[in-house]
Design a protein around this motif. Sequence first.
Motif, PDB file in Angstrom:
ATOM      1  N   MET A   1       0.848  -1.198   0.000  1.00  0.00           N
ATOM      2  CA  MET A   1       0.000   0.000   0.000  1.00  0.00           C
ATOM      3  C   MET A   1       0.889   1.256   0.000  1.00  0.00           C
ATOM      4  N   ARG A   2       0.483   2.253  -0.776  1.00  0.00           N
ATOM      5  CA  ARG A   2       1.230   3.524  -0.805  1.00  0.00           C
ATOM      6  C   ARG A   2       0.267   4.666  -0.528  1.00  0.00           C
ATOM      7  N   ILE A   3       0.741   5.666   0.232  1.00  0.00           N
ATOM      8  CA  ILE A   3      -0.085   6.837   0.530  1.00  0.00           C
ATOM      9  C   ILE A   3       0.607   8.048  -0.066  1.00  0.00           C
ATOM     10  N   ILE A   4      -0.038   8.662  -1.060  1.00  0.00           N
ATOM     11  CA  ILE A   4       0.605   9.758  -1.798  1.00  0.00           C
ATOM     12  C   ILE A   4      -0.150  11.050  -1.506  1.00  0.00           C
ATOM     13  N   GLU A   5       0.564  11.991  -0.908  1.00  0.00           N
ATOM     14  CA  GLU A   5      -0.085  13.245  -0.509  1.00  0.00           C
ATOM     15  C   GLU A   5      -0.346  14.125  -1.727  1.00  0.00           C
ATOM     16  N   ASN A   6      -1.498  14.790  -1.745  1.00  0.00           N
ATOM     17  CA  ASN A   6      -1.812  15.746  -2.809  1.00  0.00           C
ATOM     18  C   ASN A   6      -1.008  17.030  -2.597  1.00  0.00           C
ATOM     19  N   ASP A   7      -1.022  17.904  -3.631  1.00  0.00           N
ATOM     20  CA  ASP A   7      -0.231  19.141  -3.541  1.00  0.00           C
ATOM     21  C   ASP A   7      -0.694  20.026  -2.391  1.00  0.00           C
ATOM     22  N   THR A   8      -2.007  20.168  -2.226  1.00  0.00           N
ATOM     23  CA  THR A   8      -2.512  21.085  -1.201  1.00  0.00           C
ATOM     24  C   THR A   8      -2.819  20.327   0.087  1.00  0.00           C
ATOM     25  N   PHE A   9      -3.744  19.404   0.010  1.00  0.00           N
ATOM     26  CA  PHE A   9      -4.058  18.559   1.168  1.00  0.00           C
ATOM     27  C   PHE A   9      -4.785  17.326   0.653  1.00  0.00           C
ATOM     28  N   GLY A  10      -4.976  16.364   1.563  1.00  0.00           N
ATOM     29  CA  GLY A  10      -5.594  15.103   1.152  1.00  0.00           C
ATOM     30  C   GLY A  10      -4.529  14.156   0.635  1.00  0.00           C
ATOM     31  N   ALA A  11      -4.857  12.878   0.612  1.00  0.00           N
ATOM     32  CA  ALA A  11      -3.888  11.888   0.140  1.00  0.00           C
ATOM     33  C   ALA A  11      -4.613  10.786  -0.611  1.00  0.00           C
ATOM     34  N   GLU A  12      -3.927  10.258  -1.641  1.00  0.00           N
ATOM     35  CA  GLU A  12      -4.473   9.131  -2.384  1.00  0.00           C
ATOM     36  C   GLU A  12      -3.816   7.859  -1.869  1.00  0.00           C
ATOM     37  N   ALA A  19     -11.870  -3.995   0.661  1.00  0.00           N
ATOM     38  CA  ALA A  19     -12.702  -5.126   1.106  1.00  0.00           C
ATOM     39  C   ALA A  19     -11.882  -6.090   1.960  1.00  0.00           C
ATOM     40  N   ARG A  20     -10.558  -6.007   1.830  1.00  0.00           N
ATOM     41  CA  ARG A  20      -9.710  -6.987   2.529  1.00  0.00           C
ATOM     42  C   ARG A  20      -8.584  -6.343   3.336  1.00  0.00           C
ATOM     43  N   ILE A  21      -8.684  -5.073   3.621  1.00  0.00           N
ATOM     44  CA  ILE A  21      -7.569  -4.357   4.254  1.00  0.00           C
ATOM     45  C   ILE A  21      -7.318  -4.920   5.667  1.00  0.00           C
ATOM     46  N   ASP A  22      -6.033  -5.161   5.974  1.00  0.00           N
ATOM     47  CA  ASP A  22      -5.724  -5.746   7.295  1.00  0.00           C
ATOM     48  C   ASP A  22      -5.537  -4.632   8.336  1.00  0.00           C
ATOM     49  N   GLU A  23      -5.360  -5.024   9.578  1.00  0.00           N
ATOM     50  CA  GLU A  23      -5.301  -4.050  10.689  1.00  0.00           C
ATOM     51  C   GLU A  23      -4.118  -3.098  10.530  1.00  0.00           C
ATOM     52  N   HIS A  24      -2.990  -3.618  10.055  1.00  0.00           N
ATOM     53  CA  HIS A  24      -1.792  -2.784   9.900  1.00  0.00           C
ATOM     54  C   HIS A  24      -2.047  -1.656   8.898  1.00  0.00           C
ATOM     55  N   ASP A  25      -2.548  -2.031   7.715  1.00  0.00           N
ATOM     56  CA  ASP A  25      -2.800  -1.011   6.693  1.00  0.00           C
ATOM     57  C   ASP A  25      -3.959  -0.100   7.104  1.00  0.00           C
ATOM     58  N   PHE A  26      -4.941  -0.667   7.788  1.00  0.00           N
ATOM     59  CA  PHE A  26      -6.064   0.167   8.250  1.00  0.00           C
ATOM     60  C   PHE A  26      -5.552   1.273   9.179  1.00  0.00           C
ATOM     61  N   ALA A  27      -4.615   0.918  10.053  1.00  0.00           N
ATOM     62  CA  ALA A  27      -4.072   1.918  10.985  1.00  0.00           C
ATOM     63  C   ALA A  27      -3.345   3.033  10.215  1.00  0.00           C
ATOM     64  N   LEU A  28      -2.636   2.663   9.140  1.00  0.00           N
ATOM     65  CA  LEU A  28      -1.937   3.684   8.337  1.00  0.00           C
ATOM     66  C   LEU A  28      -2.944   4.583   7.606  1.00  0.00           C
ATOM     67  N   VAL A  29      -4.021   3.974   7.115  1.00  0.00           N
ATOM     68  CA  VAL A  29      -5.070   4.750   6.437  1.00  0.00           C
ATOM     69  C   VAL A  29      -5.718   5.706   7.437  1.00  0.00           C
ATOM     70  N   ARG A  30      -5.952   5.213   8.644  1.00  0.00           N
ATOM     71  CA  ARG A  30      -6.577   6.037   9.681  1.00  0.00           C
ATOM     72  C   ARG A  30      -5.680   7.241  10.011  1.00  0.00           C
ATOM     73  N   GLU A  31      -4.394   6.960  10.122  1.00  0.00           N
ATOM     74  CA  GLU A  31      -3.440   8.039  10.422  1.00  0.00           C
ATOM     75  C   GLU A  31      -3.468   9.108   9.311  1.00  0.00           C
ATOM     76  N   ALA A  32      -3.514   8.646   8.057  1.00  0.00           N
ATOM     77  CA  ALA A  32      -3.564   9.598   6.931  1.00  0.00           C
ATOM     78  C   ALA A  32      -4.866  10.391   6.957  1.00  0.00           C
ATOM     79  N   PHE A  33      -5.960   9.720   7.285  1.00  0.00           N
ATOM     80  CA  PHE A  33      -7.263  10.397   7.360  1.00  0.00           C
ATOM     81  C   PHE A  33      -7.238  11.485   8.430  1.00  0.00           C
ATOM     82  N   VAL A  34      -6.699  11.148   9.589  1.00  0.00           N
ATOM     83  CA  VAL A  34      -6.665  12.122  10.702  1.00  0.00           C
ATOM     84  C   VAL A  34      -5.757  13.294  10.338  1.00  0.00           C
TER      85      VAL A  34
END
Length: 281
Positions: A1-12, A19-34
């Motif tokens: 999984m890769r988290i790529i920050e947008n120029d202004t804000f937000g990340a892709e 549908a199958r994301i595990d706890e480790h990746d979910f925690a990284l997604v949560r961190e990016a969301f926050v």
Amino acid sequence: MRIIENDTFGAEVRDVDLARIDEHDFALVREAFVRQGAIFFRDQELDEAQHIAFARRWGAININRFFKAHPAHPEIALVVKEPWQQDNIGGGWHTDHSYDAVPALGSILVARELPPAGGDTVFASMYLAYDGLPENLKREIATLKAVHSARHVFGSYARAQVADSDFRSGDRIGNPAAADALAEVTHPVALVHPLSGKRAIYVNPGFTIGIEGWDEDASKQLLRELYAHSLAPEFAHEFKWKPGSIAFWDNRATWHLARNDYHGHRREMHRITIEGDRLVA
Ligand code: SIN
């Protein structure tokens, strides 16, 4: 999984299957969301049950009182514009559910049918907007509260203006009595975000109707100033939808606006909104 920050804000978030994301990746997604206030996913194949299951990992689902629901899944609010309809849903700047005493955490929007071009969604970061305020304005709003309401949007008077025509409204929005009965609520003009601890502007053009204790003219003047400031392009990110795209935004840290530039074509999105926390200044 890769988290790529947008120029202004937000990340892709790339190379993940929600549908199958595990706890480790979910925690990284949560961190990016926050941290970012909005995250975006591509190439997903979530069915409705998987959309609901993913949403439940973030909190309880708020069943929308005003939007038409998915016929088999009441947790999913339909955000649809038919080819013959003129108005879209969410076509003005707003943040979902600021009219609730405990406003929603965020909304997860899944693209189901897209027009051939257009229909993108623009987001504005209220973290960046707050950080960019002059110090005197930060001080001025530090202890202010704003009044929010749903009545002028979803109430019976507002709906009567458009409900006569499928061309404008159709049956997409309903239950005006619930909006009429909803008391006005107040929230801090500048909140301390319950997850990130960062300050964000928390007034929005859709649902904020004034500043508590201020007269109409003074309220309008301050709100106009905050809105004009918050709409600077350096605080915004425009998300271009493709089949399989999902946007997940934090309603306490962003505004959004759905572009209505695809007349004659159908657009269907599925939205799940997640319950949030009481807000403090
Ligand atoms: C909304 O305002 O929640 C809908 C946004 C969109 O359709 O892009």
